[in-house]
Design an enzyme around this catalytic site. Structure first.
Site, PDB file in Angstrom:
ATOM      1  N   GLY A   5       0.805  -1.227   0.000  1.00  0.00           N
ATOM      2  CA  GLY A   5       0.000   0.000   0.000  1.00  0.00           C
ATOM      3  C   GLY A   5       0.831   1.266   0.000  1.00  0.00           C
ATOM      4  N   GLY A  56       2.467   3.690   1.633  1.00  0.00           N
ATOM      5  CA  GLY A  56       2.962   3.927   2.984  1.00  0.00           C
ATOM      6  C   GLY A  56       3.429   5.360   3.185  1.00  0.00           C
ATOM      7  N   ARG A  57       3.750   6.015   2.097  1.00  0.00           N
ATOM      8  CA  ARG A  57       4.135   7.433   2.228  1.00  0.00           C
ATOM      9  C   ARG A  57       3.705   8.229   1.003  1.00  0.00           C
ATOM     10  NH1 ARG A  57      10.554   7.798   1.314  1.00  0.00           N
ATOM     11  NH2 ARG A  57      10.773   6.060  -0.131  1.00  0.00           N
ATOM     12  N   LYS A  66       4.292  12.559  -2.167  1.00  0.00           N
ATOM     13  CA  LYS A  66       5.156  11.487  -1.652  1.00  0.00           C
ATOM     14  C   LYS A  66       5.988  12.061  -0.518  1.00  0.00           C
ATOM     15  CE  LYS A  66       8.562   8.046  -3.151  1.00  0.00           C
ATOM     16  NZ  LYS A  66       9.162   7.413  -4.337  1.00  0.00           N
ATOM     17  N   ASP A 101       8.055   5.829   8.570  1.00  0.00           N
ATOM     18  CA  ASP A 101       7.560   7.124   9.042  1.00  0.00           C
ATOM     19  C   ASP A 101       6.712   7.910   8.040  1.00  0.00           C
ATOM     20  OD1 ASP A 101       9.498   7.770   7.228  1.00  0.00           O
ATOM     21  OD2 ASP A 101      10.830   8.793   8.650  1.00  0.00           O
ATOM     22  N   ARG A 142       3.671  14.188  -7.192  1.00  0.00           N
ATOM     23  CA  ARG A 142       3.716  13.411  -8.430  1.00  0.00           C
ATOM     24  C   ARG A 142       2.381  13.538  -9.152  1.00  0.00           C
ATOM     25  NH1 ARG A 142       6.299   7.636  -6.697  1.00  0.00           N
ATOM     26  NH2 ARG A 142       4.334   7.225  -5.642  1.00  0.00           N
ATOM     27  N   ASP A 194       4.903  -4.035  -7.321  1.00  0.00           N
ATOM     28  CA  ASP A 194       4.219  -2.859  -6.765  1.00  0.00           C
ATOM     29  C   ASP A 194       4.776  -1.575  -7.389  1.00  0.00           C
ATOM     30  OD1 ASP A 194       6.463  -3.916  -5.084  1.00  0.00           O
ATOM     31  OD2 ASP A 194       6.297  -1.957  -4.137  1.00  0.00           O
ATOM     32  N   ASN A 195       5.853  -1.691  -8.139  1.00  0.00           N
ATOM     33  CA  ASN A 195       6.430  -0.517  -8.806  1.00  0.00           C
ATOM     34  C   ASN A 195       6.207  -0.566 -10.314  1.00  0.00           C
ATOM     35  OD1 ASN A 195       7.309   0.429  -6.347  1.00  0.00           O
ATOM     36  ND2 ASN A 195       9.356  -0.440  -6.542  1.00  0.00           N
TER      37      ASN A 195
HETATM   38  P1  AMP Z   1       9.330   1.146  -2.419  1.00  0.00           P
HETATM   39  O1  AMP Z   1      10.523   0.305  -2.119  1.00  0.00           O
HETATM   40  O2  AMP Z   1       9.594   2.623  -2.381  1.00  0.00           O
HETATM   41  O3  AMP Z   1       8.611   0.744  -3.654  1.00  0.00           O
HETATM   42  O4  AMP Z   1       8.316   0.914  -1.214  1.00  0.00           O
HETATM   43  C1  AMP Z   1       7.793  -0.342  -0.862  1.00  0.00           C
HETATM   44  C2  AMP Z   1       6.738  -0.182   0.187  1.00  0.00           C
HETATM   45  O5  AMP Z   1       7.277   0.442   1.346  1.00  0.00           O
HETATM   46  C3  AMP Z   1       5.546   0.665  -0.224  1.00  0.00           C
HETATM   47  O6  AMP Z   1       4.408   0.135   0.380  1.00  0.00           O
HETATM   48  C4  AMP Z   1       5.901   2.013   0.353  1.00  0.00           C
HETATM   49  O7  AMP Z   1       4.769   2.797   0.563  1.00  0.00           O
HETATM   50  C5  AMP Z   1       6.565   1.630   1.656  1.00  0.00           C
HETATM   51  N1  AMP Z   1       7.496   2.660   2.153  1.00  0.00           N
HETATM   52  C6  AMP Z   1       8.714   2.968   1.653  1.00  0.00           C
HETATM   53  N2  AMP Z   1       9.282   3.962   2.363  1.00  0.00           N
HETATM   54  C7  AMP Z   1       8.403   4.301   3.332  1.00  0.00           C
HETATM   55  C8  AMP Z   1       8.401   5.258   4.393  1.00  0.00           C
HETATM   56  N3  AMP Z   1       9.419   6.076   4.612  1.00  0.00           N
HETATM   57  N4  AMP Z   1       7.304   5.319   5.179  1.00  0.00           N
HETATM   58  C9  AMP Z   1       6.265   4.492   4.983  1.00  0.00           C
HETATM   59  N5  AMP Z   1       6.208   3.572   4.026  1.00  0.00           N
HETATM   60  C10 AMP Z   1       7.256   3.465   3.210  1.00  0.00           C
HETATM   61 MG    MG Z   2       7.106   1.508  -4.488  1.00  0.00          MG
END
Ligand code: AMP
Ligand code: MG
Length: 522
Positions: A104, A106-107, A127, A139, A197, A274-275
């Site tokens: 989901g 997360g940020r 973001k 966080d 974004r 997820d990306n």
């Molecule tokens: P990513 O590696 O950026 O594609 O992130 C993978 C997952 O981790 C996604 O669900 C993001 O929303 C979550 N995520 C990454 N960084 C953070 C953060 N600083 N705070 C909360 N969720 C995060």
């Molecule tokens: Mg991601």
């Protein structure tokens, strides 16, 4: 005082799809819903650091407003405009080959979907604007260095003609964010930032995978129907035929996107499902990088150092693997496997066609013949063996004299004298073969150069260029970011006076963190 913009919001995602009945930021598993209502968390001192005039123009936003303190407030998440309905969306994903369950936003916090003056849909998403029910143990924040990289690269990719999410703004939060950049037990505060974004849709493969993984076929079907109606309105038909056409188009768009990456030397770095955008847009700029010396085995992502799953040369295969996971998630909606398999074949065909198109354009040929595929492969092998800069080599290739081909003029493209010496003979031979091929091609010389210059950029966001801009930004100086944004708006133009930005990676950047190695810490 610039007037507050009145944007036309049509928040289809949250009005037409089931949402989480629970409110609040507490971390939770969200079932039966595709989003949770959650507002950005205000920050101490928002300051506009950079914004894209091109993107603002598309949205119909007044430049005077974009430069105002009010815009910084809105684009940091401190204040909502009328019509905004903030939310975090719910998705899962395969990370580094393994199913990771619910992830989901997360940020990332969606603000709403704007219909621009031309009627195009643009979802705005912050973001780094605070935690959500999907933040797990993190966080919800983002540091300036990764935010600046996402801001610049989104816009650079767009101007290169690569399908991508866009970036409207980069706002400093005035608050520190603590990160252990090298995951070595040394957390330290860094300046925080928020990027706004923008994309027609932020739906990812993982949005479909999550309900499928839970056996929630009704929710899966609801999302597919919504996505086709909103994001693929040109598709008609009904039932499985429509679903098959849609999946086929997703496969084709993904193929086209990855072929562009291979053309310009972009390495995504974290191609987890997820990306992966359902629209075939480059999304989630994390530890991405640009090829300097041509090396299909290179990845900028230190987290992936061991297996190099997401290395440059592997990206087409990974995209196919990811599409296969999507096909698996969608399979409950199909009576058999034929339509999904046909979609996956469409990936192979579209990628093959795009790759051949790239070969023709990068070499300046009217069409790519079978033997040209071998010619290109032979060149790739030489560029790798000789440690030759990809961008500089292809750009220079347009200027060789077919009557007297030589390596004169290519000096700047070599990183190492002995590596150069090891391939010089073979590369000279390759150039003679190439010159003969060009001489026999019907394309007139001036068309050849135009074709090549439109496929081989002079300027890309080399890793060291982004790092220099970050170092300056940490000292409060945004001038380099501004300069790069302007430069990269015309990546195929020579831009006299700015040639310094086309230089090969300097020696100091060879092994420096942020330039050749990036962690996922952001
Ligand atoms: P990513 O590696 O950026 O594609 O992130 C993978 C997952 O981790 C996604 O669900 C993001 O929303 C979550 N995520 C990454 N960084 C953070 C953060 N600083 N705070 C909360 N969720 C995060
Ligand atoms: Mg991601």
């Amino acid at each position: 005082m610039p007037t507050t913009p009145s944007l036309r919001f049509d928040n289809a995602f949250v009005t037409r799809l089931p949402g989480d009945p629970e409110t609040g930021r507490h971390v939770r598993a969200v079932e039966g819903a595709l989003w949770s209502p959650v507002a950005p968390e205000p920050v101490a001192a928002p300051r506009m650091l950079a914004w894209s005039a091109d993107m603002a123009g598309r949205l119909g936003l007044d430049p005077a407003w974009m430069s105002s303190a009010a815009a910084a407030e809105v684009l940091a998440g401190n204040r909502l405009l009328e019509g905004m309905a903030p939310f975090a969306s719910n998705y899962g994903g395969h990370q580094f080959g393994h199913w990771a369950g619910q992830l989901g936003d997360g940020r990332a916090i969606g603000l709403g979907e704007v219909l621009d003056p031309g009627g195009h849909r643009w979802e705005l998403q912050l973001k780094g604007a605070g935690s959500t029910p999907y933040s797990r143990s993190a966080d919800g924040r983002a540091v300036l260095r990764s935010s600046l990289r996402e801001f610049l690269c989104s816009e650079a990719m767009h101007h290169l003609g690569v399908p991508t999410t866009r970036a409207l703004s980069l706002v400093g939060t005035g608050e520190p964010v603590v990160r252990d950049m090298f995951y070595d037990g040394h957390p330290a505060p860094e300046p925080g930032a928020v990027v706004c974004r923008v994309a027609p849709s932020f739906i990812r493969f993982g949005h479909f995978e999550l309900p499928a993984s839970r056996g929630d076929v009704d929710l899966l079907r609801t999302l597919v129907d919504f996505c086709i109606a909103r994001d693929f309105p040109h598709l008609h038909g009904t039932g499985e035929a429509l679903l098959g056409d849609w999946f086929g188009e997703v496969c084709e768009r993904t193929a086209v996107m990855v072929a562009h990456w291979m053309r310009v030397g972009f390495v995504h770095g974290v191609m987890n499902t997820d990306n992966m955008s359902i629209l075939g847009l480059t999304i989630d700029y994390g530890p991405y990088g640009w090829i300097d010396d041509f090396d299909p085995d290179w990845t900028p992502n230190t987290t992936d150092r061991q297996h190099r799953r997401y290395r440059f040369g592997q990206q087409p295969q990974v995209a196919y693997w990811n599409l296969s996971r999507l096909a698996g998630a969608l399979s409950p909606l199909f009576g058999g496997h034929e339509a999904l398999q046909a979609g996956l074949r469409r990936f192979v065909e579209a990628y093959g066609a795009a790759d051949r198109g790239n070969t023709a354009a990068k070499l300046g040929l009217s069409a790519c013949r079978d033997e040209d595929v071998d010619l290109m492969q032979a060149l790739r092998d030489l560029l790798k063996a000789g440690e030759v800069d990809m961008t500089l080599f292809f750009r220079q290739l347009a200027d060789i004299d077919p009557d007297a081909p030589s390596l004169d003029g290519f000096d700047d493209a070599f990183y190492d004298a002995s590596r150069r010496a090891s391939v010089e003979g073979a590369l000279g031979e390759w150039l003679r073969t190439y010159a003969a091929r060009v001489a026999g091609d019907p394309l007139p010389a001036e068309h050849r150069k135009a074709l090549m210059d439109a496929a081989n950029p002079q300027y890309v966001l080399r890793n060291y260029l982004a790092q220099e801009a970050i170092d300056l930004a940490h000292g409060g100086d945004m001038s380099r970011t501004e300069a790069l944004l302007a430069l990269l708006s015309h990546p195929y133009d020579a831009q006299p006076g700015r040639e310094g930005f086309a230089r090969r990676r300097p020696d100091w950047a060879r092994d420096r963190a942020g330039c050749s190695m990036l962690s996922c810490s952001s």
